[in-house]
Design a protein around this motif. Structure first.
Motif, PDB file in Angstrom:
ATOM      1  N   VAL A  51       7.030  53.750  23.171  1.00  0.00           N
ATOM      2  CA  VAL A  51       7.814  52.514  23.175  1.00  0.00           C
ATOM      3  C   VAL A  51       8.547  52.434  24.518  1.00  0.00           C
ATOM      4  O   VAL A  51       9.003  53.458  25.047  1.00  0.00           O
ATOM      5  N   LEU A  52       8.605  51.232  25.075  1.00  0.00           N
ATOM      6  CA  LEU A  52       9.298  51.032  26.349  1.00  0.00           C
ATOM      7  C   LEU A  52      10.796  51.152  26.100  1.00  0.00           C
ATOM      8  O   LEU A  52      11.356  50.409  25.298  1.00  0.00           O
ATOM      9  N   LYS A  53      11.441  52.098  26.779  1.00  0.00           N
ATOM     10  CA  LYS A  53      12.864  52.354  26.533  1.00  0.00           C
ATOM     11  C   LYS A  53      13.750  51.535  27.472  1.00  0.00           C
ATOM     12  O   LYS A  53      14.753  50.975  27.064  1.00  0.00           O
ATOM     13  N   ASN A  76      12.611  64.429  29.810  1.00  0.00           N
ATOM     14  CA  ASN A  76      12.621  65.467  28.778  1.00  0.00           C
ATOM     15  C   ASN A  76      11.245  65.411  28.108  1.00  0.00           C
ATOM     16  O   ASN A  76      10.441  64.541  28.448  1.00  0.00           O
ATOM     17  N   PRO A  77      10.951  66.327  27.159  1.00  0.00           N
ATOM     18  CA  PRO A  77       9.587  66.343  26.598  1.00  0.00           C
ATOM     19  C   PRO A  77       9.143  65.040  25.936  1.00  0.00           C
ATOM     20  O   PRO A  77       7.957  64.854  25.700  1.00  0.00           O
ATOM     21  N   TRP A 111       9.740  55.465  29.184  1.00  0.00           N
ATOM     22  CA  TRP A 111       8.956  55.338  27.947  1.00  0.00           C
ATOM     23  C   TRP A 111       9.325  56.473  27.014  1.00  0.00           C
ATOM     24  O   TRP A 111       9.377  57.630  27.436  1.00  0.00           O
ATOM     25  N   THR A 112       9.579  56.145  25.738  1.00  0.00           N
ATOM     26  CA  THR A 112       9.818  57.172  24.733  1.00  0.00           C
ATOM     27  C   THR A 112       8.490  57.446  24.033  1.00  0.00           C
ATOM     28  O   THR A 112       7.841  56.518  23.530  1.00  0.00           O
ATOM     29  N   TYR A 122      -2.022  57.823  31.030  1.00  0.00           N
ATOM     30  CA  TYR A 122      -2.391  58.621  29.859  1.00  0.00           C
ATOM     31  C   TYR A 122      -1.469  59.819  29.757  1.00  0.00           C
ATOM     32  O   TYR A 122      -1.050  60.379  30.774  1.00  0.00           O
ATOM     33  N   VAL A 123      -1.160  60.206  28.511  1.00  0.00           N
ATOM     34  CA  VAL A 123      -0.447  61.462  28.280  1.00  0.00           C
ATOM     35  C   VAL A 123      -1.399  62.351  27.486  1.00  0.00           C
ATOM     36  O   VAL A 123      -1.894  61.958  26.424  1.00  0.00           O
TER      37      VAL A 123
END
Length: 606
Positions: free
Chosen positions: A4-6, A586-587, A602-603, A557-558
């Protein structure tokens, strides 16, 4: 896996010297609008860290204006396209698209019922058009000018009137609808940059490159006088904006000031001084509720303070040119995002609030290509100006003693323990320690593209344009080729060890990411496929399992080493622009930067 876009830390407006910048405001007074590149940026006026970016124009957008209803925005680009799109939905669905003329659109105005639109600019066969918003059919003719029209406005009360200002030093006055030419007014001696009706429709103002502001009757077009006697400003005037009650207006000028005028008496109540440098020229302004905004040639947006005219209440900074690289650093529990741009600027952002500032002093004079933070909390950057800089993050100011000149242009840097930096330059590898060159390796027999220092020190992996990765060991003050060569699918574009040093990930031009396991002598490798074009950058998560990649296919891509099938795909992370920088806060939080000059967070959800 989802995302989700933070947050969006938006770009500044794109500015050009001597060219007015039109700022738009929404009718409720909550947001303001401007353009940069192919994007329209909508920002919350109370909290500018809240932003939305619309990127659907295939060409550079010049101007965007809210409809008085507040439900739609019309935006115009350099090709002459007008897009009318929804403001209420996150998707900003396109309602209508028109091409009123071929050429750059410079200004847009709506009638108060949100039914008619006037556009002007640099058309080849005509300089303006006025049409119905829902059919595009013409409701009059904008004629009477011999050159480019810079500005247009429509009276927001009936009977409707339309006024234009042009490079031919004239304004024209039209009655309608349908709009018909009534008269040309030649009071200015140079370009007319801006024409605006007062909200109550009783008057309109025209401002020009001659430093003059004239006032006219909104219904008849008769001249009522000028502001400031002989001249309103020492320099050319680029914009004016009326107060909501129609009794005052502000003007922005190349003389680096904004003036607040009492229209009744024709005198300046306040003069806001915005600086003394060329970049402090004022090219746009907006009066929105009780906020007075101006925009400098630097792209900075100033919130003017009537009680202290020499110091704005706040100045919004950021990047106006494309961002090339990004990194993050944590001090005292607060995360900061650092970004470097095409014009050599380096900015730092509070990851939570979006508050940002740029480094002070004279820094890089050209594109910042890579950045990273070393163990002494210094930001290490390399640039096309052929230098590597070490900037102390507790001071955040450039100093002449922190710069190392390279013999060749640097493309990539990597830092290791003990103050070690490896810089990849065109045709050579340079080993630096404590801001000094220790060793240069050239005549390599291949073109190096990227390097990564193992977190444990001792080993440096270098990726070449020949699709090979070579391992070097750091021996004293030198680099020694270990004779170990790893093969990847194509020319290497980026590479990085995982934070714990267990893996080496390599991206290449053949759309593949190869991850080598360090412990078994780099023999075990896994390949990750998904990108449709060359992969340009990669960044490891602090969890040592996941890593993010971005490519020329505009995709991010993650991936996870532990589960190559499991991936998160973020399409259109920065629409129409590839992502140029990746970093992890953070992770579960990924930062992306791009050529659209925006920084996004991005979360990621498991």
């Amino acid at each position: 896996m989802s995302y989700v876009l933070k947050s969006v830390f938006a770009s500044l407006p794109h500015m050009e010297r001597g060219v007015a910048k039109v700022l738009g405001g929404d009718p409720k007074g909550n947001n303001f609008l401007y353009t940069n590149g192919k994007s329209v940026i909508i920002r919350n006026i109370e909290n500018p860290a809240i932003a939305d970016v619309y990127t659907e124009h295939p060409h550079q957008v010049i101007v965007a204006k809210y409809a008085p209803s507040g439900f739609y925005i019309a935006s115009g680009d350099v090709s002459g396209k007008i897009r009318i799109w929804d403001t209420t939905q996150k998707e900003h669905l396109l309602k209508y698209e028109y091409q009123p003329f071929g050429g750059k659109i410079k200004d847009i105005a709506w009638t108060e019922d949100s039914k008619r639109i006037a556009v002007v600019g640099e058309g080849r066969e005509k300089f303006g058009a006025v049409f119905l918003w829902d059919s595009g059919s013409s409701v009059g003719e904008i004629v009477g000018h011999s050159k480019i029209i810079n500005s247009v406005d429509l009276k927001q009360t009936r009977p409707y009137r339309l006024v234009t200002g042009s490079d031919d030093a004239c304004t024209t006055f039209l009655e309608g609808p349908p709009f018909k030419f009534k008269c040309t007014i030649s009071d200015h001696s140079r370009f007319v940059n801006c024409v605006r009706f007062s909200p109550d429709g009783n008057r309109y103002a025209s401002a020009g490159a001659d430093g003059q502001i004239f006032l006219y009757d909104g219904k008849t077009g008769d001249k009522l006088g000028s502001l400031g006697g002989e001249k309103a400003h020492e320099g050319g005037i680029y914009a004016v904006s009326w107060s909501p009650d129609s009794t005052q207006l502000i003007s922005a000028s190349g003389d680096k000031t904004v003036k607040l005028w009492d229209v009744g008496s024709g005198t300046a109540v306040t003069t806001f001084n915005l600086g003394s440098g060329v970049l402090d020229q004022q090219l746009g302004c907006l009066w929105q509720k009780n906020h007075l905004l101006s925009v400098s040639l630097s792209g900075y947006i100033n919130y003017l303070d009537r009680n202290n005219p020499d110091r704005p209440l706040r100045t919004i900074k950021g990047h106006s040119k494309s961002i090339q690289c990004v990194t993050v650093h944590k001090t005292d529990g607060r995360s900061t995002i650092y970004s470097g741009s095409h014009d050599g600027h380096i900015n730092y952002w509070d990851a939570e609030s979006g508050e940002n500032e740029e480094f002070v002093g004279k820094g890089h004079s050209n594109l910042v290509s890579r950045m990273t933070v070393d163990e002494s909390s210094r930001l290490v950057t390399c640039s096309m100006d052929d230098t590597v800089r070490y900037t102390d993050l507790s001071k955040r100011e450039y100093s002449a003693s922190d710069v190392v000149k390279m013999d060749m242009q640097p493309k990539c840097i990597s830092v290791g323990p003990g103050g070690l930096t490896v810089t990849v330059c065109i045709g050579q590898l340079v080993l630096l320690k404590d801001k000094k060159k220790l060793f240069t390796l050239d005549s390599l027999g291949y073109e190096p593209e990227a390097a990564a220092v193992h977190p444990g020190g001792g080993v440096v992996a270098v990726g070449g344009a020949d699709g090979k990765v070579r391992l070097y060991s750091v021996q004293g003050n030198t680099l020694k080729d270990d004779g170990k060569v790893l093969e990847v699918q194509g020319p290497v574009t980026d590479m990085s060890y995982s934070p714990d040093g267990a893996y080496l990930a390599v991206t290449d031009e053949k759309k593949v990411i190869t991850v080598f396991t360090v412990a078994d002598g780099y023999t075990e490798k896994s390949e990750f496929y998904g990108h449709h074009a060359k992969v340009v950058c990669l960044s490891w998560s602090p969890d040592n399992d996941r890593f993010a990649t971005s490519g020329m296919d505009m995709m991010v891509y993650v991936w996870a080493v532990s589960n190559p099938e499991k991936r998160i795909k973020i399409p259109d992370a920065h629409r129409l622009h590839h992502v140029s920088g990746l970093a992890w806060l953070n992770p579960n939080t990924l930062v992306t930067s791009s050529h659209d000059a925006c920084v996004k967070q991005w979360t990621l959800r498991n």
